[in-house]
Design a protein around this motif. Structure first.
Motif: not given
Lengths: 103, 148
Positions: B58, B85, B87-88, B90, B126, B128-130, B132
């Protein structure tokens, strides 16, 4: 969280207390850095005797101070680390940067 | 392996909640009668995972929620799941490398290394965008009681 600073000649000692995490490390860092900037010591001692908990934010705190001290060639000593804090410092290999003494 | 007890909590991603989260989990884990060292290991690992949510997922904006579940199993183990929820990540493998940090500065890059060292098992999922999910397991050593 608490930081008490003691200055004698060219040594700044920071007595740290309480829990060190990402939340509390910021204030500790500012207090220590202010004392170092003001006194320009040849040795900074971080005393962990009264630290009850520390996560890797404490390692970041030590590594950051080490980097700052390197600019002036000053040394860093770590004293009084209780077993749980010592375990974390050893895991990070801090003894390669600073003289490390447990409790 | 049967479930002995379970608790869930949802926290706002504020740094003041780092100490709150580890205090809650350590109080809950104390039901397994862990040693001081085991409790400290659990507290430290939880602190790392929660800090990751706040700092990385966050981006220290104090918005977003952290979802924590802890399960006590009857084989004397605790399973802790910490989910965000945000950035996840990469590249999870790279993020888990000791001393790797995406932001540098005052972060040591040891969060996952500490979790892996202090817990018996750590899994990171994880998207990305969802967000971890970190799942950690710690076995608590059985203690011999005075009465046998």
């Amino acid at each position: 969280m608490s930081v008490e600073i003691n200055v004698t000649r060219e040594v700044v000692t920071a007595y740290l207390g309480g829990e060190i995490d990402h939340h509390t490390a910021k204030e500790m860092r500012e207090t220590i850095d202010n004392a170092v900037e003001l006194n320009m010591p040849t040795l900074l001692v971080l005393d962990f005797k009264d630290v009850s908990f520390m996560d890797s934010s404490g390692i970041g705190l030590v590594m950051g101070r080490y980097r700052n001290l390197m600019k002036t060639g000053a040394e860093l000593h770590i004293m009084g680390a209780p077993p749980n804090i010592y375990k974390m410092l050893k895991l990070a290999g801090i003894e390669r940067l600073a003289k490390l003494e447990g409790r | 392996m049967q479930l002995k007890n379970k608790f869930t909590m949802t926290l706002i991603a504020r740094s003041t909640n780092e100490s709150f989260a580890r205090a809650c989990i350590s109080a809950f884990a104390s039901q397994l009668d862990p040693t001081i060292e085991e409790i400290n290991d659990i507290k430290t690992a939880v602190s790392e995972a929660v800090t990751n949510c706040i700092v990385h997922a966050y981006k220290e904006k104090a918005i977003g929620k952290i979802y924590i579940t802890a399960i006590l199993n009857d084989n004397n183990s605790i399973k802790i799941t910490i989910r965000d929820k945000g950035c996840g990540i990469e590249n999870v493998a790279k993020a888990m490398e000791p001393l790797y940090t995406s932001i540098g500065g005052e972060r040591a890059g040891l969060g996952f290394a500490v979790m892996e060292s202090f817990m018996d098992n750590v899994k990171v999922k994880s998207v990305v965008g969802r967000g971890t999910t970190v799942t950690m397991l710690k076995k608590i050593s059985p203690r011999i009681s005075v009465n046998g």
